[in-house]
Design a protein around this motif. Structure first.
Motif, short mmCIF file in Angstrom:
data_model
loop_
_atom_site.label_atom_id
_atom_site.label_comp_id
_atom_site.label_asym_id
_atom_site.label_seq_id
_atom_site.Cartn_x
_atom_site.Cartn_y
_atom_site.Cartn_z
N SER A 113 0.82 -1.21 0.00
CA SER A 113 0.00 0.00 0.00
C SER A 113 0.85 1.26 0.00
O SER A 113 0.39 2.32 -0.45
CB SER A 113 -0.93 0.00 1.22
OG SER A 113 -0.18 -0.10 2.42
N TYR A 116 1.67 2.05 -3.57
CA TYR A 116 0.44 2.50 -4.22
C TYR A 116 0.12 3.95 -3.83
O TYR A 116 -0.25 4.77 -4.68
CB TYR A 116 -0.71 1.58 -3.83
CG TYR A 116 -2.04 1.91 -4.48
CD1 TYR A 116 -2.36 1.39 -5.73
CD2 TYR A 116 -2.95 2.75 -3.85
CE1 TYR A 116 -3.57 1.71 -6.33
CE2 TYR A 116 -4.16 3.07 -4.45
CZ TYR A 116 -4.47 2.54 -5.68
OH TYR A 116 -5.66 2.86 -6.28
N ASP A 146 2.78 -2.64 -7.55
CA ASP A 146 1.82 -3.70 -7.77
C ASP A 146 1.11 -3.44 -9.09
O ASP A 146 1.37 -2.44 -9.76
CB ASP A 146 0.82 -3.74 -6.61
CG ASP A 146 -0.01 -2.48 -6.53
OD1 ASP A 146 -1.23 -2.55 -6.78
OD2 ASP A 146 0.56 -1.41 -6.25
N ASP A 373 -11.90 -6.26 -13.17
CA ASP A 373 -10.90 -5.88 -12.17
C ASP A 373 -11.27 -4.65 -11.36
O ASP A 373 -10.57 -4.33 -10.40
CB ASP A 373 -9.55 -5.61 -12.88
CG ASP A 373 -8.98 -6.87 -13.48
OD1 ASP A 373 -9.43 -7.97 -13.10
OD2 ASP A 373 -8.07 -6.76 -14.34
N LYS A 376 -12.09 -5.73 -7.88
CA LYS A 376 -10.88 -6.19 -7.18
C LYS A 376 -10.05 -5.00 -6.71
O LYS A 376 -9.48 -5.02 -5.61
CB LYS A 376 -10.05 -7.08 -8.10
CG LYS A 376 -10.73 -8.38 -8.49
CD LYS A 376 -9.84 -9.19 -9.41
CE LYS A 376 -10.52 -10.50 -9.83
NZ LYS A 376 -9.67 -11.28 -10.76
N HIS A 377 -10.01 -3.97 -7.56
CA HIS A 377 -9.27 -2.76 -7.19
C HIS A 377 -9.90 -2.10 -5.96
O HIS A 377 -9.20 -1.73 -5.00
CB HIS A 377 -9.26 -1.79 -8.37
CG HIS A 377 -8.31 -0.65 -8.20
ND1 HIS A 377 -8.20 0.37 -9.12
CD2 HIS A 377 -7.43 -0.32 -7.21
CE1 HIS A 377 -7.29 1.23 -8.72
NE2 HIS A 377 -6.82 0.85 -7.56
N GLU A 379 -11.80 -3.54 -3.70
CA GLU A 379 -11.61 -4.42 -2.54
C GLU A 379 -10.19 -4.30 -1.99
O GLU A 379 -9.99 -4.34 -0.77
CB GLU A 379 -11.90 -5.87 -2.94
CG GLU A 379 -13.38 -6.14 -3.22
CD GLU A 379 -13.60 -7.55 -3.72
OE1 GLU A 379 -12.58 -8.26 -3.95
OE2 GLU A 379 -14.77 -7.96 -3.87
N GLN A 380 -9.22 -4.17 -2.87
CA GLN A 380 -7.83 -4.04 -2.42
C GLN A 380 -7.64 -2.74 -1.63
O GLN A 380 -6.95 -2.72 -0.60
CB GLN A 380 -6.88 -4.07 -3.61
CG GLN A 380 -5.41 -4.12 -3.24
CD GLN A 380 -5.05 -5.38 -2.48
OE1 GLN A 380 -5.15 -6.49 -2.99
NE2 GLN A 380 -4.64 -5.22 -1.24
N ILE A 383 -9.12 -3.27 1.76
CA ILE A 383 -8.25 -4.11 2.60
C ILE A 383 -7.10 -3.30 3.17
O ILE A 383 -6.77 -3.39 4.37
CB ILE A 383 -7.73 -5.31 1.77
CG1 ILE A 383 -8.87 -6.28 1.46
CG2 ILE A 383 -6.60 -6.02 2.51
CD1 ILE A 383 -8.49 -7.38 0.50
N TRP A 384 -6.46 -2.48 2.34
CA TRP A 384 -5.34 -1.67 2.82
C TRP A 384 -5.80 -0.66 3.87
O TRP A 384 -5.10 -0.43 4.87
CB TRP A 384 -4.69 -0.95 1.65
CG TRP A 384 -3.84 -1.84 0.80
CD1 TRP A 384 -3.24 -3.00 1.18
CD2 TRP A 384 -3.52 -1.66 -0.59
NE1 TRP A 384 -2.56 -3.55 0.12
CE2 TRP A 384 -2.71 -2.75 -0.98
CE3 TRP A 384 -3.83 -0.68 -1.53
CZ2 TRP A 384 -2.20 -2.88 -2.26
CZ3 TRP A 384 -3.33 -0.81 -2.81
CH2 TRP A 384 -2.52 -1.90 -3.18
#
Length: 537
Positions: A113, A116, A146, A373, A376-377, A379-380, A383-384
């Protein structure tokens, strides 16, 4: 609808001028894929809202200077708050902090993260070119992209047609073997092929220039390192790096255009053996063809190829872990005399518009990524954000426990002092007797010691031993031991009580075994406190 950001004009000439985002600009990645709303939501958390970037920069730098330690959470919060900096000096300070943090033990907790957040904030600040040296120096900064941050960065460079910078990002992904995402490969092929079409000889010029014989200074050294070339991290030729990057991004060839790009990459990489395999694949598959421009480039490269003894010397030896490759001379003969004539004979060399292909391929894959995606982006990002909050809560919990421990110790100390005050009259006689034991036996004027006298006796006690069991040393500190003084030395372990029982008579005699037992337990030989401690402390 793209975000419209309005920034005020700042007076400082070091102020960062953030670019406007217009809705009529063509974007490869959609708003949904770039997750602007989710990113703004992650920045609006309580941790980041209550953090002042200027105070955080000063505090983190102070911790690294004084304590040589800072938590990974502080660095992650710093990276997420960089969008609020106003001058390039603050960015330089943040990069210096990142470099110092890389040298600490806490750098093992580097989170994806962090990279990112750096990419998102540098893009918002319009300072994405500053990321290139940070990405290239892994030892100094340790930033690894990533797939989402790489796609956002490549998309931004492609929109501004900065193909050279985008190719440098692709080369970094190739070296780290991080090109598994289809969208990343499509963005990379678009950037690398456009850079190949627009590049000049100046772009492929190596930074290491040859020095004149007059400028060379020879220095004698203990050893000379052998020149090694692993054909990967040891590559310094920019043309070969571009070729290997194109070949890596097009390694899964399933149509004629991608196979042609793969051959182009191996041409620049000068791997003629791999070109033989790709041409043979085209011959074996009836649906595959070769681009006419690539075939002409291949013939030109083969005609201009000259045997280079230095390149042959640097070529890695064959091993069971590497695929056996043909030597360039043999591969050149096979391509010119066998494979290319067969391709022409079977009409497999046709005109393909590779420039149009990389554009259409990117648009198609970006549309698929937008469907599959985007979630997924998001959700990521969630999560971070959750991991950052959990890490923050854990630090707060440990800090509260530590403060409670300190408060308990302080309370115990205060209770002990209060207990002494309350029990003073009960223990008055014992306190008086204890104080009388510390007085001198004869307090006449002649026996009263002057100030500093006990330091003299302490020095004598340390450097002169009355006990024959101990090594006899010179009274002077800088005087060497003589041979006759060393004659009675035993190899005893260091012992802080050396000759205290000389003050007492033989009535206080202690057997040798008991004395050695006390010595082993680091107790005084007489079982009493040392003389100098009784009378001076």
């Amino acid at each position: 609808m793209f975000r419209l950001v309005q920034y005020g004009i700042r007076g400082s000439h070091h102020a960062i001028k953030k670019p406007f985002l217009y809705t009529n600009v063509r974007m490869y990645l959609s708003d949904g894929y770039q997750a602007f709303d989710k990113w703004d939501e992650s920045l609006s958390t309580e941790i980041l809202q209550k953090t002042n970037i200027s105070e955080l920069l000063i505090d983190v730098e102070d911790k690294l200077i004084r304590k040589k330690y800072v938590s990974s959470l502080d660095i992650e919060i710093l990276a997420a708050k960089l969008t609020n900096v106003e001058t390039t000096e603050d960015l330089k300070l943040a990069e210096t902090i990142l470099e110092k943090f890389r040298r600490t033990s806490e750098a093992l907790e580097f989170q994806p993260s962090l990279a990112y957040s750096l990419v998102r904030n540098y893009l918002d600040l319009g300072q994405k070119e500053r990321l290139l040296p940070i990405l290239q120096d892994k030892v100094k900064y340790g930033v690894f992209l990533d797939r989402f941050s790489a796609n956002l960065l490549l998309n931004s460079f492609l929109l501004e047609k900065k193909y050279k910078e985008a190719t440098q990002v692709c080369t970094d992904l190739m070296l780290q073997d991080e090109g598994d995402d289809r969208l990343t490969r499509a963005l990379g092929l678009n950037a690398c092929y456009h850079f190949y079409l627009t590049a000049t000889d100046e772009d492929f010029k190596n930074l290491q220039e040859e020095e004149d014989d007059e400028d060379i200074v020879k220095v004698k050294v203990n050893f000379v390192r052998n020149h090694t070339n692993d054909d990967h991290f040891g590559l310094i030729d920019k043309r070969k790096l571009l070729g290997k990057t194109i070949a890596y991004l097009s390694r899964e060839g399933n149509n004629s255009s991608i196979i042609s790009l793969q051959i182009l990459g191996n041409i620049l990489y000068k791997k003629f053996g791999r070109i033989c395999d790709a041409l043979q694949t085209i011959l074996d598959n009836n649906d595959l063809q070769l681009d006419e421009t690539i075939a002409k480039t291949l013939e030109k490269e083969l005609d201009e190829y000259v045997y280079d003894p230095i390149e042959t010397k640097e070529r890695l030896p064959q091993s069971p872990y590497r695929r056996l490759e043909l030597i360039p001379e043999a591969a050149r003969d096979i391509i010119k005399e066998k494979l290319l004539p067969q391709l022409r004979q079977r009409n497999k060399i046709v005109a393909l518009d590779l420039k149009e292909f990389v554009e259409k391929n990117l648009i198609e894959i970006a549309a698929l990524a937008d469907k599959h995606d985007t979630k997924k982006h998001e959700e990521q990002l969630a999560i971070w954000t959750r991991e950052r909050q959990e890490q923050f809560d854990d630090q707060i919990h440990r800090f509260v426990i530590e403060q409670k421990k300190l408060n308990l110790f302080e309370r115990l100390r205060l209770l002990e002092e209060r207990d002494e005050l309350l029990s003073f009259f009960e223990n008055e006689s014992r306190i008086i007797m204890h104080s009388q034991d510390k007085t001198f036996a004869d307090e006449s004027f002649e026996n009263v010691r002057t100030s500093g006298e006990h330091e003299y006796f302490e020095l004598a006690r340390k450097h002169y031993h009355w006990d024959r069991m101990e090594p006899r040393r010179s009274f002077h500190l800088d005087k060497k031991l003589r041979d006759e003084e060393m004659s009675d030395i035993r190899n005893w372990p260091p012992y802080e009580y050396l000759a205290e029982n000389w003050k007492y008579s033989l009535l206080d005699y202690v057997p040798l075994n008991e004395k050695m037992k006390r010595r082993k337990e680091n107790l005084p030989p007489s079982g009493k406190p040392p003389y100098y401690k009784q009378h001076f402390f």
